[in-house]
Design an enzyme around this catalytic site. Structure first.
Site, PDB file in Angstrom:
ATOM      1  N   GLU A   1     -39.041 -94.897  57.801  1.00 53.53           N
ATOM      2  CA  GLU A   1     -39.890 -93.927  58.527  1.00 53.53           C
ATOM      3  C   GLU A   1     -39.227 -93.479  59.832  1.00 53.53           C
ATOM      4  OE1 GLU A   1     -40.996 -96.884  57.226  1.00 53.53           O
ATOM      5  OE2 GLU A   1     -41.687 -95.829  55.438  1.00 53.53           O
TER       6      GLU A   1
ATOM      7  N   ASP B   1     -35.822 -98.402  51.977  1.00 52.73           N
ATOM      8  CA  ASP B   1     -37.148 -98.777  52.480  1.00 52.73           C
ATOM      9  C   ASP B   1     -37.143 -98.723  54.011  1.00 52.73           C
ATOM     10  OD1 ASP B   1     -39.762 -99.772  52.372  1.00 52.73           O
ATOM     11  OD2 ASP B   1     -39.083-101.845  52.488  1.00 52.73           O
TER      12      ASP B   1
ATOM     13  N   ASP C   1     -47.108-100.147  50.593  1.00 47.40           N
ATOM     14  CA  ASP C   1     -47.687-101.492  50.539  1.00 47.40           C
ATOM     15  C   ASP C   1     -49.193-101.439  50.304  1.00 47.40           C
ATOM     16  OD1 ASP C   1     -45.141-102.235  50.979  1.00 47.40           O
ATOM     17  OD2 ASP C   1     -45.437-102.838  53.068  1.00 47.40           O
TER      18      ASP C   1
END
Ligand code: GLC
Length: 722
Positions: free
Chosen positions: A354, A351, A437
């Site tokens: 990015e 997670d 999310d």
């Protein structure tokens, strides 16, 4: 005076440069690299400025582009920033772009390709999500189709207008690949030829997953797991979000709340669960922490232009970030999984890759949410050194490649399961994904369908949303609606943010618990069909979940339908919320899989296509049970009284299927008089499916009536209808 003159000249030069129109860049080379796939290389292209991180390997030109080839890019440079434009003629439906919000049909849309931690897909920057797919699929009126890959990971904008596709990057020139074939399905196969396919996941990964940020202790995890079993709600995996760690330090366990992960994992295995643990890229800057120390010793960290370690804030506070462009870093990162996985962990969740950095302390107009664009990456092997502006969009993809390798090295016998938030076109080779999310809101619930469809049309077949919605509280009504169709998305996981209400299938009272059970039982019954679709996807690159226009790409009515969807080409799913969906023509019969699924208003409607055979299993609580006890073939005849279908099966976890240790059964049904005869028409592979297949039966759905029969693989099944 001379000085002043010079200054004036410079200012003039600067002004005139910045107002210069884009320069057209001629095509230096072009050619066919595979069947109906052309590559176009602009003059001045330099792979040390734009390496290919998308393609599976290098492709050689084998023939010139035929004279009649229509789709050719026009390259240009503006201030060192490269773009490519395609002019379109005729009525063309545009799709793709990977992880996007908004509708399935992308005509008139634009997206920013800059992987961004964009919780609730904020309104001002909702065009940026966690992944980058510089890819467009176009479907012409006659159903023929094309696909375009802009082979670049530089920060970019992709605009898909009906008359023009524009890809404008903030970096150097890049190659463009164009696939032009007779159907969208054939184009997706072409995309897979260039970028590879998803590997077969382990069977358990197709089950239902339960997650929360976070189940904060062993006790809590055990009680969630036991509740699933007590309440007989099927589930295969329980997920550990960041709180299992010691102060959010990756590859550690919280001594107080997760003192004995090995025993926890072993115990969960005994109950038929697998466990998935989160690993983020940011490593806490802490000289007393072994991962930080070994990273420093191996010189793996991203550095600033001045040579100092780059630090950014994530969950544990100041973090250093592995520079995944360096082969050395990827090796080091892979190695970290060895001991970690030995605690009996089954899957990994990468997670914040990015990478997301919390720079909220900066004034709003200085916040980047990630590293500064000029932060250098050192590269190595095939990858040149380059700035973050080039490598940002590839950071997650390089990370998951290393994670995957590490997990395989830790247990070479098992197929890995990795879920990632950030990725790049082609990244389906390394990890499955979810859509980040989302918000507990009907708008986001409805978005789950076009989002996963678009990922599927962009090479990534294995995706799904946080069912129920991650941020904010979820009402029972919303949960019931969402699970009613979410159960049919390729990746099915319930998840909830810290501070929100409980969102397990039983958290909304007994009526909705029953709805959840029915929904998940339907998924589990369909696993043999789903597994077969995953195999097909691994072999061909076709998505597991497809838009309904795949049934008839020439039917313009279906082009923008994104409430209903197809699973494979035999099953149509219509969510309960769908209003006037455009449905494909022909025979489609209602398919009931478990008791109560037709009367519960929240369940999606399922329709089996005329001419199809769908293999289904037994309702089980997890994939560790005998799924094929019995195997049921749902048969829906076409107008000629015929049907066909197939089943892929293997041992579920190992790589042996690659060496032929799998079983592919093709079924055919034909109606003669009143009898429908179903036979195994071909059988390939060495896996002895008889080990698992405890009984065989068929349900023939004929003019809305159902008729049953049983038999065996050798002799087939005869079903007498009226
Ligand atoms: C990110 C993820 C979310 C996770 C949370 C805590 O927001 O997207 O799924 O629960 O981080 O790790």
């Amino acid at each position: 005076m001379i000085r002043i003159n010079r200054l004036i000249f410079f200012v003039f030069l600067l002004l005139s440069c910045s107002t210069l129109d884009a320069q057209i860049v001629p095509i230096k080379a072009s050619g066919i690299v595979a069947r109906s796939i052309a590559v176009f290389t602009p003059a001045g292209f330099d792979r040390s400025e734009t390496p290919s991180l998308i393609l599976k390997h290098k492709f050689q030109i084998t023939a010139p582009v035929p004279k009649g080839w229509k789709l050719r890019p026009q390259f240009s440079l503006n201030d060192e920033k490269a773009s490519a434009v395609f002019d379109l003629k005729g009525e063309i439906s545009l799709y793709g772009g990977g992880e996007v919000t908004g509708p399935l049909l992308r005509n008139g849309q634009s997206i920013e390709l800059w992987n961004t931690d964009n919780g609730a897909y904020g309104t001002d920057n909702g065009k940026r999500l966690y992944q980058t797919h510089p890819w467009v699929l176009g479907v012409r009126k006659d159903g023929t189709a094309f696909g375009i890959i802009f082979d670049s990971s530089w920060k970019a904008v992709l605009i898909t207008n009906s008359d023009k596709i524009e890809y404008s990057s903030e970096g150097a020139l890049f190659k463009v690949y164009v696939i032009d074939r007779r159907s969208p399905q054939e184009v997706l196969k072409g995309l897979a030829e260039l970028t590879g396919t998803m590997e077969m996941p382990p069977l358990w990964a197709l089950g239902y997953h339960q997650c929360r940020f976070s189940y904060g202790s062993e006790e809590k995890v055990r009680s969630i797991a036991s509740t699933f079993r007590e309440k007989k709600i099927p589930c295969d995996a329980i997920w550990m979000d960041i709180d299992y760690m010691e102060g959010f330090r990756v590859f550690t366990f919280n001594k107080k709340n997760f003192p004995d992960p090995k025993t926890l994992n072993d115990d969960l295995h005994k109950q038929g669960f697998k466990t998935v643990y989160m690993i983020d890229p940011g490593v806490k800057v802490d000289s007393g922490y072994s991962v930080y120390r070994s990273g420093t010793a191996n010189d793996v960290w991203v550095k600033q232009p001045n040579g100092k370690e780059y630090h950014g804030k994530v969950w544990p506070g100041d973090c250093a970030f592995p520079d995944f462009t360096m082969p050395r870093t990827r090796n080091w990162w892979s190695g970290l999984y060895k001991n970690f996985m030995q605690t009996g962990i089954d899957g990994i969740w990468n997670d914040m890759n990015e990478p997301a950095v919390n720079d909220n302390e900066l004034p709003a107009d200085h916040r980047l949410g990630t590293m500064p664009y000029t932060t250098p990456h050192r590269g190595g092997g095939d990858l040149p050194a380059g700035p973050h502006l080039l490598y940002h969009n590839a950071y997650g993809r390089l990370m998951v490649e290393a994670s995957r390798e590490g997990i395989i090295a830790a247990d070479p016998e098992k197929r890995p399961f990795v879920l990632t938030r950030a990725n790049l076109l082609g990244g389906q080779r390394f990890a499955a994904t979810w859509t980040g999310d989302n918000l507990a809101d009907p708008r986001f619930m409805k978005l789950s369908v076009p989002m996963s469809l678009t990922l599927g049309l962009s090479g990534q077949p294995f995706s799904g949303p946080d069912i129920g919605g991650f941020l904010e509280n979820t009402s029972g009504e919303l949960w019931a609606q969402w699970i009613g169709f979410g159960t049919f998305l390729p990746f099915a996981r319930g998840h909830a943010c810290a501070g929100t209400n409980d969102k397990e299938p039983w958290a909304f009272g007994s009526a909705i618990e029953r709805t959840s059970r029915i929904a998940l039982e339907r998924r589990y019954r369909l696993l043999p069909y789903l597994y077969t679709l995953f195999y097909n996807s691994y072999k061909t690159g076709l998505p597991v979940m497809s838009p309904v226009f795949f049934d008839d790409p020439g039917d313009m009515r279906l082009r923008s339908e994104d409430q209903a969807f197809l699973l494979g080409n035999k099953l149509l799913v219509v969510p309960a919320y769908a209003k006037d969906p455009a449905l494909p023509k022909g025979v489609w019969e209602n398919l009931s899989l478990v008791e109560g699924d037709r009367s519960d208003a929240y369940q999606a409607k399922l329709f089996i296509k005329g001419g199809s055979i769908i293999p289904a299993g037994k309702v089980v609580q997890s994939t560790t049970e005998d799924l094929l006890a019995p195997l049921t073939l749902f048969v829906c005849l076409d107008a000629k009284g015929k049907a066909s279908g197939e089943l892929y099966w293997d041992a579920g976890q190992s790589w042996a299927y690659k060496k032929g240790d799998h079983s592919l059964l093709k079924f055919e049904a034909i109606k003669k008089g009143k009898t429908v005869k179903i036979i195994v028409s071909s059988r390939t592979g060495n896996y002895k499916i008889e080990k698992d297949l405890k009984a065989l039966q068929a349900v023939v759905i004929d003019k809305r009536m159902t008729y049953r029969g049983s038999g065996d693989l050798k002799n087939g099944i005869s079903v007498v209808t009226r």
